[in-house]
Scaffold this motif. Structure first.
Motif, PDB file in Angstrom:
ATOM      1  N   GLN A  94       0.837  -1.280  -0.119  1.00 30.84           N
ATOM      2  CA  GLN A  94      -0.086   0.195   0.012  1.00 30.84           C
ATOM      3  C   GLN A  94       0.891   1.369   0.077  1.00 30.84           C
ATOM      4  O   GLN A  94       1.682   1.304   0.834  1.00 30.84           O
ATOM      5  N   ALA A 320      -2.023  -4.825   2.149  1.00 36.12           N
ATOM      6  CA  ALA A 320      -3.576  -5.548   2.188  1.00 36.12           C
ATOM      7  C   ALA A 320      -3.491  -6.480   1.432  1.00 36.12           C
ATOM      8  O   ALA A 320      -3.271  -6.802   0.472  1.00 36.12           O
ATOM      9  N   THR A 406      -8.295  -5.559   2.790  1.00 29.93           N
ATOM     10  CA  THR A 406      -9.432  -4.768   1.923  1.00 29.93           C
ATOM     11  C   THR A 406     -10.461  -5.484   1.476  1.00 29.93           C
ATOM     12  O   THR A 406     -10.396  -6.791   1.463  1.00 29.93           O
ATOM     13  N   THR A 497      -8.055   2.039   3.066  1.00 36.37           N
ATOM     14  CA  THR A 497      -7.287   1.455   1.785  1.00 36.37           C
ATOM     15  C   THR A 497      -8.101   2.355   0.548  1.00 36.37           C
ATOM     16  O   THR A 497      -8.595   1.724  -0.316  1.00 36.37           O
ATOM     17  N   THR A 500      -6.041   2.138  -2.662  1.00 39.56           N
ATOM     18  CA  THR A 500      -5.671   0.772  -2.752  1.00 39.56           C
ATOM     19  C   THR A 500      -7.281   0.275  -3.401  1.00 39.56           C
ATOM     20  O   THR A 500      -7.187  -0.737  -4.471  1.00 39.56           O
ATOM     21  N   SER A 508     -13.616  -0.533   0.316  1.00 40.07           N
ATOM     22  CA  SER A 508     -12.377  -0.373   1.188  1.00 40.07           C
ATOM     23  C   SER A 508     -12.185  -0.797   2.522  1.00 40.07           C
ATOM     24  O   SER A 508     -13.268  -0.703   3.407  1.00 40.07           O
TER      25      SER A 508
END
Length: 851
Positions: A94, A320, A406, A497, A500, A508
């Motif tokens: 991340q 993640a 995530t 996140t 991401t 998320s």
């Protein structure tokens, strides 16, 4: 160390080429493509791009991690690493690791977050300024920073300098906040967490500091609350605050009503989503690193999002695991979670995390080399060098990692389990318990191969609640840890996140899906066939508004044979959502107490903390917020944040039909005293073939003042076309009169200032600008101000032209969907008009008029 420059792709690609390739990679998801290209694609300092798609990035990361693996026994191959990180499918480094691993162009840390502090909790000016400098030095290397202010003596305390008494905490909050706003991090602002103990006599001032809009805008704030305070709240007892906090022999103390201060915390959180709450005794009691507090691992604050409590000068890198990808046959009756594959990948993820620490140590060495090579005097560089030496020591000694997840919301939906239900909470706990146990097992196995972290001591940890839970759940793992140690002092977290999840195209972090359906807009050529023009903006560009499905919601539709290309009506969309596994499982649907209970249960298997927000509708009471906070403490959460819909600006608007509201009849509590520095937007437009420019000073993204006039002439403003944002700074002339300057950063990052906005334009414009700015500052709704300005009868043609320019500039800030009162459509005479992208749009016939 083998130079990563040798592995650098020599071929540069244009931005257009990279964007096109990234769009193809993300299947035309322009948001994901843009985020990746802007934040993570390999670029040099001139902006030249070296990667076309995330696949290039993943190969860069795999190559570097494989290089570190070769230092140790049983190394993973580059191919094995690439297979688990490609396509963002399973394991996702991340933020800073994604941008920095194998990047020779940035001398920056791979750590996502840091905490800093003073030895012995010094509150001298020297110590306070040292923290300020350390904060800036970390932010310029891309790190988010947290630090605690509980060591600063309370307001009115005696000091041995010319001031005689201390100013307290709040002025230093503003100082640290302003420093954060000044630091650019490759297109993003620095991130800061400020915390204080509820035991501090100035904690009430700290809690209130952000209520005055325009104050402390560069920091998140959280209150460290101890169990004694929470018990006093429950019982209605008094509570004693002290300085130094919790001192047996305090220099100052006062007794307060716990419930009164508690209600203020709750009210402020209800009103503005801050302060967040950190249940500090829970954090400290559960913290494994605090077993080594006397060796420098005493937790003092958290990172900006609150998911990693840290000791001074420790840092953490984040990774993640995409939970959605472990669901086989998603959205079908055969859907099942592949725990076997999940456990296999946890082992790889923890190895990668440990390798990233070695890569971080290399990065820190590069930073130290640069500091040594810089031409400044040694005394100028001393604070920065000592800072990075301290950070290196903690990274080397403790080897802290931050594995998280995530796509929790999408995982549950794919399994046909409703987020927030009893079944959903139980399954989430099962997943996180597995992650916790297997991550610790992987760290113990790494200790067998690579050695334990250097200060590991099983005797110190033997009574830690988290370690005892591991012992109860898996005694074999526990006794292996006693024998071999553990490679990493702490291992787990659940971070937000944001970017991401855009790239994994999932929900998320641990959060539910925010919205399964929302609206987007795209520019269109009105001459193209089959194009629908929903409105035309002020420069004549045509736009189409269209419905966007959350990626996994769209996957559910495809699995169930629903045509994703159909132009659904709102009623059809409502029916569709109701049939889906996302029904009653979005951020605003989930039962709040259930979510808090889930967080507390999951927290038992996360040795750091969890970043989670409890989303509430606008009409919830303050009492409910208080109940949620109390429940969070009782179930073992380490921290909690609430967000009441509408309590902050800038949040996505749902795809529901607009409801009538009376918000335009209420005033916003803007600061009546103008802050010295305001963020500002630059708005350009044409008036009767003349080029005009407006500078809009903002508070909480809302207009607070306006300067506007002719651009690009001898008496106007000469500003590069690419400048869209900057700061309006209130300064004073030599004669003591005020002036307003505009400051922006040029393409090399240097600050450029245009002095005296108030004197660059026609004085008559300036007088009216003061009038309109006054109405803005007192919170008059933008649409009402627009109507007021339009109604002014002015004799001068130039001032009327200017007036129209002000209207056009301010219309940018009228919330889409705002009802227009007192006007009718020129085409169909309907009075059903709304603002849309600054244009008047008729809801009945679609006619749009801008300007």
């Amino acid at each position: 160390m083998k130079s990563v420059i040798q592995n650098l792709p020599q071929k540069k690609v244009t931005r257009a080429e990279a964007l096109q390739a990234a769009l193809h990679y993300f299947k035309n998801d322009d948001l994901a493509a843009s985020v990746w290209l802007n934040k993570y694609a390999l670029k040099d300092s001139e902006g030249n791009i070296y990667e076309s798609t995330p696949d290039d990035m993943h190969r860069r990361i795999a190559k570097e991690i494989a290089r570190i693996e070769k230092k140790y026994a049983n190394p993973l191959t580059e191919s094995e690493i690439y297979e688990v990180i490609k396509n963002f499918k399973y394991i996702v480094p991340q933020g800073s690791p994604m941008a920095g691993i194998g990047n020779p162009f940035q001398i920056a840390s791979l750590s996502n977050c840091f905490v800093i502090g003073n030895e012995g909790d010094s509150d001298s000016y020297g110590g306070i300024m040292k923290i300020d400098q350390e904060q800036v030095q970390l932010m310029k290397r891309r790190g988010g920073v947290g630090h605690d202010l509980s060591h600063i003596r309370p307001k009115g305390s005696p000091v041995k300098n010319s001031a005689l008494t201390s100013t307290g905490i709040v002025p230093f909050m503003e100082r640290y906040s302003n420093s954060t706003r000044e630091v650019a991090q490759d297109g993003r602002r620095g991130a800061l967490m400020l915390s204080v103990s509820i035991n501090h006599p100035d904690s009430e001032d700290f809690i209130d500091a952000k209520l005055e809009q325009g104050k402390v805008t560069g920091a998140n704030v959280s209150v460290r609350i101890d169990d004694a305070f929470m018990k006093a709240v429950k019982k209605g007892d008094m509570y004693t605050q002290k300085y130094p906090v919790f001192s047996k022999n305090p220099k100052y103390s006062k007794t307060i009503e716990a419930q009164k201060l508690w209600k203020k915390i709750v009210h402020n959180a209800w009103q503005s989503a801050e302060p967040g709450i950190l249940f500090w005794d829970t954090i400290i009691n559960e913290s494994v690193p605090d077993s080594y507090a006397d060796l420098g691992y005493k937790t003092v604050s958290t990172n900006p999002c609150g998911e990693i409590p840290l000791c001074p000068y420790d840092s953490c890198r984040l990774l993640a695991i995409n939970l959605f990808s472990y669901v086989e046959n998603p959205f079908t009756k055969k859907a099942a979670f592949n725990f076997k594959l999940f456990k296999k990948h946890i082992v790889i993820a923890q190895r990668m995390m440990d390798d990233i620490i070695d890569l971080e140590l290399e990065k820190i060495d590069k930073i130290l080399e640069k500091i040594d090579a810089d031409p400044e005097l040694d005394e100028v560089k001393a604070t920065e060098k000592t800072l990075w030496l301290n950070i290196r020591k903690k990274a080397y000694e403790g080897r802290r990692t931050g594995i998280g997840i995530t796509a929790e919301g999408d995982m549950l939906a794919a399994l046909g389990i409703r987020y927030g239900s009893k079944e959903g909470n139980e399954f989430s706990v099962k997943v996180h318990k597995t992650l916790g146990i297997e991550t610790y097992r992987a760290s113990v196995n790494l200790a067998k191969e690579r050695g334990a972290f250097s200060i590991f001591d099983a005797e110190r940890e033997k009574n830690n609640p988290f370690i005892l839970r591991l012992k109860e759940a898996d005694s074999k793992l526990y006794y292996e840890m006693l024998e071999h140690g553990r490679r990493n002092i702490a291992l787990l977290t659940i971070a937000p996140t944001g970017t991401t999840s855009l790239m994994t195209q999932t929900s998320s972090g641990i959060e539910p899906v925010f919205m399964p359906v929302y609206k987007r807009r795209k520019k269109v050529n009105p001459n193209d066939k089959g194009v629908r023009v929903d409105f035309v903006d002020e420069v004549g560009d045509s736009w189409e508004e269209y419905v966007v499905f959350h990626h996994r919601f769209k996957q559910w539709m495809e699995v169930n044979g629903i045509d994703v290309t159909k132009n659904f009506s709102q009623q059809e969309l409502d029916v569709l959502v109701k049939k889906s596994p996302y029904y009653k499982a979005t951020s605003n649907d989930v039962d709040w107490l259930s979510k808090v209970t889930m967080q507390g249960a999951v927290q038992k298997w996360v040795d750091h903390s969890i970043s989670v927000t409890i989303n509430l509708p606008n009409d919830v009471s303050e009492e409910l917020v208080g109940e949620l906070y109390l429940k969070a403490w009782e179930v073992g959460c380490k921290g909690v944040t609430v967000y009441r819909d509408g309590s902050r600006s800038g949040v996505l608007i749902a795809n529901d039909e607009k409801k009538e509201n009376n918000q335009s009849d209420t005033l916003t509590p803007f600061p009546t005293k103008r802050p010295q520095i305001l963020e500002a937007d630059v708005v350009r437009f044409q008036n009767k073939k003349e080029k005009w420019i407006a500078f809009i000073g903002l508070v909480d993204d809302k207009p607070y003042e306006i300067f506007t006039g002719l651009a690009d002439d001898e008496d106007g403003i000469l500003l590069p076309r690419w400048v869209e944002k900057g700061f309006i700074i209130k300064n004073r002339n030599e004669d003591g009169s005020s002036r307003y300057d505009f400051q922006y950063k040029n393409k090399r990052g240097y600050k450029t200032t245009i002095e005296g906005l108030s004197h660059k334009f026609n004085p008559e414009f300036w007088n009216y600008a003061k009038l309109f700015s006054g109405t803005l500052r007192h919170g008059m709704p933008i649409d009402k101000i627009v109507k007021l300005i339009q109604s002014l009868q002015l004799d001068s043609e130039s001032i009327n032209t200017w007036k129209n320019g002000v209207v056009r500039a301010l219309k940018h800030y009228v919330e889409d969907g705002t009802k227009v009162i007192g006007q009718t459509c020129e085409n169909c005479k309907s009075d059903n008009l709304i603002y849309q992208e600054g244009c008047l749009t008729c809801n009945d016939c679609g006619t749009s008029k801008c300007g």
